[in-house]
Design a protein around this motif. Structure first.
Motif, PDB file in Angstrom:
ATOM      1  N   ALA A  80       4.539  15.756  -3.228  1.00  0.00           N
ATOM      2  CA  ALA A  80       5.592  14.754  -3.020  1.00  0.00           C
ATOM      3  C   ALA A  80       6.310  14.463  -4.339  1.00  0.00           C
ATOM      4  CB  ALA A  80       4.995  13.479  -2.439  1.00  0.00           C
ATOM      5  N   GLU A  81       5.549  14.454  -5.432  1.00  0.00           N
ATOM      6  CA  GLU A  81       6.146  14.245  -6.755  1.00  0.00           C
ATOM      7  C   GLU A  81       7.098  15.388  -7.098  1.00  0.00           C
ATOM      8  OE1 GLU A  81       5.891  12.060  -9.370  1.00  0.00           O
ATOM      9  OE2 GLU A  81       4.217  10.764  -8.821  1.00  0.00           O
ATOM     10  N   GLU A  82       6.599  16.629  -6.922  1.00  0.00           N
ATOM     11  CA  GLU A  82       7.385  17.810  -7.298  1.00  0.00           C
ATOM     12  C   GLU A  82       8.678  17.917  -6.519  1.00  0.00           C
ATOM     13  OE1 GLU A  82       5.011  21.388  -6.916  1.00  0.00           O
ATOM     14  OE2 GLU A  82       3.365  20.396  -7.977  1.00  0.00           O
ATOM     15  N   THR A  83       8.660  17.522  -5.266  1.00  0.00           N
ATOM     16  CA  THR A  83       9.818  17.684  -4.404  1.00  0.00           C
ATOM     17  C   THR A  83      10.730  16.457  -4.413  1.00  0.00           C
ATOM     18  OG1 THR A  83       8.469  16.842  -2.599  1.00  0.00           O
ATOM     19  CG2 THR A  83       8.646  19.226  -2.779  1.00  0.00           C
ATOM     20  N   GLY A  84      10.301  15.397  -5.116  1.00  0.00           N
ATOM     21  CA  GLY A  84      11.101  14.177  -5.136  1.00  0.00           C
ATOM     22  C   GLY A  84      10.910  13.318  -3.889  1.00  0.00           C
ATOM     23  N   LEU A  85      10.107  13.835  -2.941  1.00  0.00           N
ATOM     24  CA  LEU A  85       9.877  13.068  -1.710  1.00  0.00           C
ATOM     25  C   LEU A  85       9.107  11.777  -1.977  1.00  0.00           C
ATOM     26  CD1 LEU A  85       8.950  16.057   0.639  1.00  0.00           C
ATOM     27  CD2 LEU A  85      10.913  14.528   0.917  1.00  0.00           C
ATOM     28  N   ILE A  86       8.459  11.724  -3.137  1.00  0.00           N
ATOM     29  CA  ILE A  86       7.647  10.553  -3.451  1.00  0.00           C
ATOM     30  C   ILE A  86       8.495   9.283  -3.531  1.00  0.00           C
ATOM     31  CG2 ILE A  86       7.780  10.739  -5.983  1.00  0.00           C
ATOM     32  CD1 ILE A  86       4.596   9.862  -4.003  1.00  0.00           C
ATOM     33  N   LYS A  87       9.781   9.422  -3.854  1.00  0.00           N
ATOM     34  CA  LYS A  87      10.593   8.196  -3.976  1.00  0.00           C
ATOM     35  C   LYS A  87      10.713   7.465  -2.638  1.00  0.00           C
ATOM     36  CE  LYS A  87      13.077   9.312  -8.181  1.00  0.00           C
ATOM     37  NZ  LYS A  87      14.391   9.391  -8.842  1.00  0.00           N
ATOM     38  N   PRO A  88      11.207   8.138  -1.586  1.00  0.00           N
ATOM     39  CA  PRO A  88      11.231   7.418  -0.299  1.00  0.00           C
ATOM     40  C   PRO A  88       9.836   7.067   0.222  1.00  0.00           C
ATOM     41  CG  PRO A  88      11.941   9.715  -0.034  1.00  0.00           C
ATOM     42  CD  PRO A  88      11.885   9.431  -1.510  1.00  0.00           C
ATOM     43  N   ILE A  89       8.854   7.942  -0.033  1.00  0.00           N
ATOM     44  CA  ILE A  89       7.496   7.645   0.444  1.00  0.00           C
ATOM     45  C   ILE A  89       6.935   6.425  -0.304  1.00  0.00           C
ATOM     46  CG2 ILE A  89       5.117   8.491   0.624  1.00  0.00           C
ATOM     47  CD1 ILE A  89       6.284  11.353   0.919  1.00  0.00           C
ATOM     48  N   LEU A  91       8.558   4.037  -1.728  1.00  0.00           N
ATOM     49  CA  LEU A  91       9.261   2.818  -1.301  1.00  0.00           C
ATOM     50  C   LEU A  91       8.725   2.347   0.045  1.00  0.00           C
ATOM     51  CD1 LEU A  91      11.440   0.715  -1.825  1.00  0.00           C
ATOM     52  CD2 LEU A  91      13.129   2.292  -0.826  1.00  0.00           C
ATOM     53  N   TRP A  92       8.446   3.319   0.925  1.00  0.00           N
ATOM     54  CA  TRP A  92       7.855   2.981   2.235  1.00  0.00           C
ATOM     55  C   TRP A  92       6.522   2.264   2.022  1.00  0.00           C
ATOM     56  CZ3 TRP A  92       3.243   4.039   4.625  1.00  0.00           C
ATOM     57  CH2 TRP A  92       3.151   3.697   5.980  1.00  0.00           C
ATOM     58  N   VAL A  93       5.695   2.795   1.125  1.00  0.00           N
ATOM     59  CA  VAL A  93       4.381   2.192   0.848  1.00  0.00           C
ATOM     60  C   VAL A  93       4.542   0.747   0.386  1.00  0.00           C
ATOM     61  CG1 VAL A  93       2.348   2.249  -0.679  1.00  0.00           C
ATOM     62  CG2 VAL A  93       3.218   4.390   0.305  1.00  0.00           C
ATOM     63  N   LEU A  94       5.441   0.543  -0.566  1.00  0.00           N
ATOM     64  CA  LEU A  94       5.661  -0.789  -1.128  1.00  0.00           C
ATOM     65  C   LEU A  94       6.101  -1.772  -0.041  1.00  0.00           C
ATOM     66  CD1 LEU A  94       5.493  -2.004  -3.982  1.00  0.00           C
ATOM     67  CD2 LEU A  94       7.902  -1.410  -4.304  1.00  0.00           C
ATOM     68  N   ARG A  95       7.106  -1.358   0.741  1.00  0.00           N
ATOM     69  CA  ARG A  95       7.643  -2.202   1.821  1.00  0.00           C
ATOM     70  C   ARG A  95       6.596  -2.515   2.870  1.00  0.00           C
ATOM     71  NH1 ARG A  95      12.573   0.896   3.031  1.00  0.00           N
ATOM     72  NH2 ARG A  95      14.163  -0.079   1.743  1.00  0.00           N
ATOM     73  N   GLU A  96       5.944  -1.453   3.330  1.00  0.00           N
ATOM     74  CA  GLU A  96       4.991  -1.558   4.420  1.00  0.00           C
ATOM     75  C   GLU A  96       3.767  -2.389   4.000  1.00  0.00           C
ATOM     76  OE1 GLU A  96       5.830  -0.438   7.303  1.00  0.00           O
ATOM     77  OE2 GLU A  96       3.921  -0.843   8.341  1.00  0.00           O
ATOM     78  N   ALA A  97       3.261  -2.124   2.801  1.00  0.00           N
ATOM     79  CA  ALA A  97       2.074  -2.842   2.324  1.00  0.00           C
ATOM     80  C   ALA A  97       2.381  -4.338   2.244  1.00  0.00           C
ATOM     81  CB  ALA A  97       1.624  -2.306   0.966  1.00  0.00           C
ATOM     82  N   SER A 120       3.936   5.854  -8.326  1.00  0.00           N
ATOM     83  CA  SER A 120       3.883   7.218  -8.848  1.00  0.00           C
ATOM     84  C   SER A 120       4.721   7.325 -10.127  1.00  0.00           C
ATOM     85  CB  SER A 120       4.433   8.173  -7.804  1.00  0.00           C
ATOM     86  OG  SER A 120       5.818   7.957  -7.690  1.00  0.00           O
ATOM     87  N   VAL A 121       4.559   8.446 -10.809  1.00  0.00           N
ATOM     88  CA  VAL A 121       5.319   8.723 -12.038  1.00  0.00           C
ATOM     89  C   VAL A 121       6.819   8.621 -11.774  1.00  0.00           C
ATOM     90  CG1 VAL A 121       5.593  10.353 -13.944  1.00  0.00           C
ATOM     91  CG2 VAL A 121       3.595  10.518 -12.463  1.00  0.00           C
ATOM     92  N   ALA A 122       7.261   9.276 -10.687  1.00  0.00           N
ATOM     93  CA  ALA A 122       8.693   9.316 -10.385  1.00  0.00           C
ATOM     94  C   ALA A 122       9.242   7.920 -10.113  1.00  0.00           C
ATOM     95  CB  ALA A 122       8.952  10.221  -9.188  1.00  0.00           C
ATOM     96  N   GLN A 123       8.432   7.086  -9.482  1.00  0.00           N
ATOM     97  CA  GLN A 123       8.887   5.715  -9.222  1.00  0.00           C
ATOM     98  C   GLN A 123       9.049   4.939 -10.523  1.00  0.00           C
ATOM     99  OE1 GLN A 123       5.749   4.974  -6.132  1.00  0.00           O
ATOM    100  NE2 GLN A 123       7.319   3.627  -5.302  1.00  0.00           N
ATOM    101  N   LEU A 124       8.067   5.097 -11.424  1.00  0.00           N
ATOM    102  CA  LEU A 124       8.123   4.332 -12.674  1.00  0.00           C
ATOM    103  C   LEU A 124       9.374   4.683 -13.479  1.00  0.00           C
ATOM    104  CD1 LEU A 124       6.612   2.238 -14.437  1.00  0.00           C
ATOM    105  CD2 LEU A 124       5.684   4.166 -15.723  1.00  0.00           C
ATOM    106  N   SER A 125       9.775   5.959 -13.447  1.00  0.00           N
ATOM    107  CA  SER A 125      10.933   6.347 -14.255  1.00  0.00           C
ATOM    108  C   SER A 125      12.252   6.209 -13.484  1.00  0.00           C
ATOM    109  CB  SER A 125      10.750   7.786 -14.760  1.00  0.00           C
ATOM    110  OG  SER A 125      10.556   8.639 -13.660  1.00  0.00           O
ATOM    111  N   ASP A 126      12.192   5.684 -12.260  1.00  0.00           N
ATOM    112  CA  ASP A 126      13.394   5.543 -11.438  1.00  0.00           C
ATOM    113  C   ASP A 126      14.135   4.254 -11.804  1.00  0.00           C
ATOM    114  OD1 ASP A 126      15.301   5.351  -9.475  1.00  0.00           O
ATOM    115  OD2 ASP A 126      13.915   5.663  -7.803  1.00  0.00           O
ATOM    116  N   PRO A 127      15.390   4.368 -12.255  1.00  0.00           N
ATOM    117  CA  PRO A 127      16.142   3.159 -12.597  1.00  0.00           C
ATOM    118  C   PRO A 127      16.345   2.212 -11.411  1.00  0.00           C
ATOM    119  CG  PRO A 127      17.524   5.138 -12.830  1.00  0.00           C
ATOM    120  CD  PRO A 127      16.145   5.596 -12.493  1.00  0.00           C
ATOM    121  N   GLU A 128      16.156   2.735 -10.193  1.00  0.00           N
ATOM    122  CA  GLU A 128      16.341   1.881  -9.009  1.00  0.00           C
ATOM    123  C   GLU A 128      15.101   1.048  -8.660  1.00  0.00           C
ATOM    124  OE1 GLU A 128      17.790   4.129  -5.657  1.00  0.00           O
ATOM    125  OE2 GLU A 128      19.249   5.151  -6.932  1.00  0.00           O
ATOM    126  N   LEU A 129      13.982   1.345  -9.372  1.00  0.00           N
ATOM    127  CA  LEU A 129      12.717   0.702  -8.983  1.00  0.00           C
ATOM    128  C   LEU A 129      12.782  -0.830  -8.998  1.00  0.00           C
ATOM    129  CD1 LEU A 129       9.661   0.820  -8.264  1.00  0.00           C
ATOM    130  CD2 LEU A 129       9.202   0.873 -10.713  1.00  0.00           C
TER     131      LEU A 129
END
Ligand code: C2E
Ligand code: CA
Ligand code: CA
Ligand code: CA
Length: 279
Positions: A80-89, A91-97, A120-129
């Motif tokens: 999920a990290e490699e493909t960038g899918l981790i960002k929507p996933i 966000l889903w985790v954060l919202r849902e939890a 995840s790593v990608a979330q931490l470096s995401d300016p939208e976080l």
């Protein structure tokens, strides 16, 4: 040409083929997973070491795919990290939890308990976080101090300057920050002091063997001392038995998490477990 043919044959061995195919299959399935509602969350409690009362719980992602079955996070998070899918996933985790947690609050089930969510790593470096977190806090109504974000040590130390700025921005929203898997990365103590963090989570590899391995015991002891020197709470995860829990409590560890108390469970079982704790 002959040897090239042989090399090609070796390169495309059935084994490699299968691995490539498996990866492609998993990637394809992962792309559909959110839309098909295949993710769920399990919750694992952590307890105050001295009182053994529940302090909060960690939300852990589960993927149930009709074709692949239950896929462990260790098997798909990196993809999920490699493909960038981790960002929507993520966000889903954060919202849902947060939404599920506040639904429990509304039922009076988990009054004031903390919720831990892994980033995840990608979330931490995401300016939208930061903006995303702000909207999750608003939409769910979770009191920010009840939400704790877990970042791994290696995530923070990979680019400490940028991580420090991002952590400050998250802290400004009132959430708590824990460093996960502590002891497995290469923390610079100078940075550790500067990060606005609340908690260290001793990596479970040290905790699991601390009663048999004196070096691991010494590391756990040192992390607890370091954390307390810096004014941080220290959590031990991977606590599998009572003797380990007792030793950790004697060492002054603040919170305990592990199979000794409960495995991560679907929300209904988690609630039943929580209610059993009250009796
Ligand atoms: P983690 O954040 O270090 O989570 C703790 C892992 O240890 C969980 O594995 C949990 O089930 C397991 N565990 C807890 N207590 C014990 C114990 O006493 N003994 C043993 N042997 N294991 C224990 P899980 O759920 O398979 O998750 C593995 C990793 O996947 C997590 O490690 C985390 O890095 C990642 N992960 C899980 N959910 C998420 C998520 O929502 N977002 C992100 N970014 N990563 C996630
Ligand atoms: Ca974690
Ligand atoms: Ca961990
Ligand atoms: Ca981890």
């Amino acid at each position: 040409a002959k040897s090239a043919g042989r090399d090609t044959a070796r390169f495309f061995s059935p084994e490699t083929d299968q691995r490539v195919l498996a990866r492609q299959t998993m990637e394809g399935q992962l792309r559909q997973a959110l839309a098909n509602d295949e993710f769920s969350l399990h919750f694992q409690p952590r307890l105050n070491a001295r009182t053994r009362r529940v302090q909060g719980a960690e939300a852990l992602l589960r993927w149930n795919n009709p074709m692949l079955g239950q896929v462990a996070p260790g098997h798909f998070i990196h993809l999920a990290e490699e493909t960038g899918l981790i960002k929507p996933i993520g966000l889903w985790v954060l919202r849902e939890a947060c939404a599920q947690w506040m639904a429990l609050e509304a039922q009076g089930v988990c009054k004031g308990l903390e919720l831990s969510v892994n980033l995840s790593v990608a979330q931490l470096s995401d300016p939208e976080l930061v903006g995303q977190l702000e909207s999750v806090l608003r939409a769910s109504g979770i009191p920010p101090h009840q939400l704790e974000l877990e970042l791994t040590e290696s995530q923070l130390m990979d680019n400490p300057g940028a991580a420090q700025a991002q952590v400050s921005a998250l802290k400004a929203l009132g959430v708590q920050i824990a460093i996960d898997d502590f002891g497995t990365g290469y923390s610079s103590l100078a940075y550790l002091k500067r990060f606005e963090i609340d908690k260290l989570k001793v990596d479970q590899s040290f905790v699991q063997s601390m009663l048999d391995d004196s070096a691991d015991a010494a590391i756990v002891h040192a992390v607890i001392a370091l954390g307390h020197t810096l004014g941080l709470k220290v959590v031990a995860e991977g606590v599998e038995n009572l003797p380990t829990a007792q030793t950790l409590t004697a060492l002054g560890c603040d919170e305990l998490q592990g199979y000794c108390f409960s495995r991560p469970q679907p929300i209904e079982e988690f609630v039943a477990w929580l209610q059993g704790q009250d009796d």
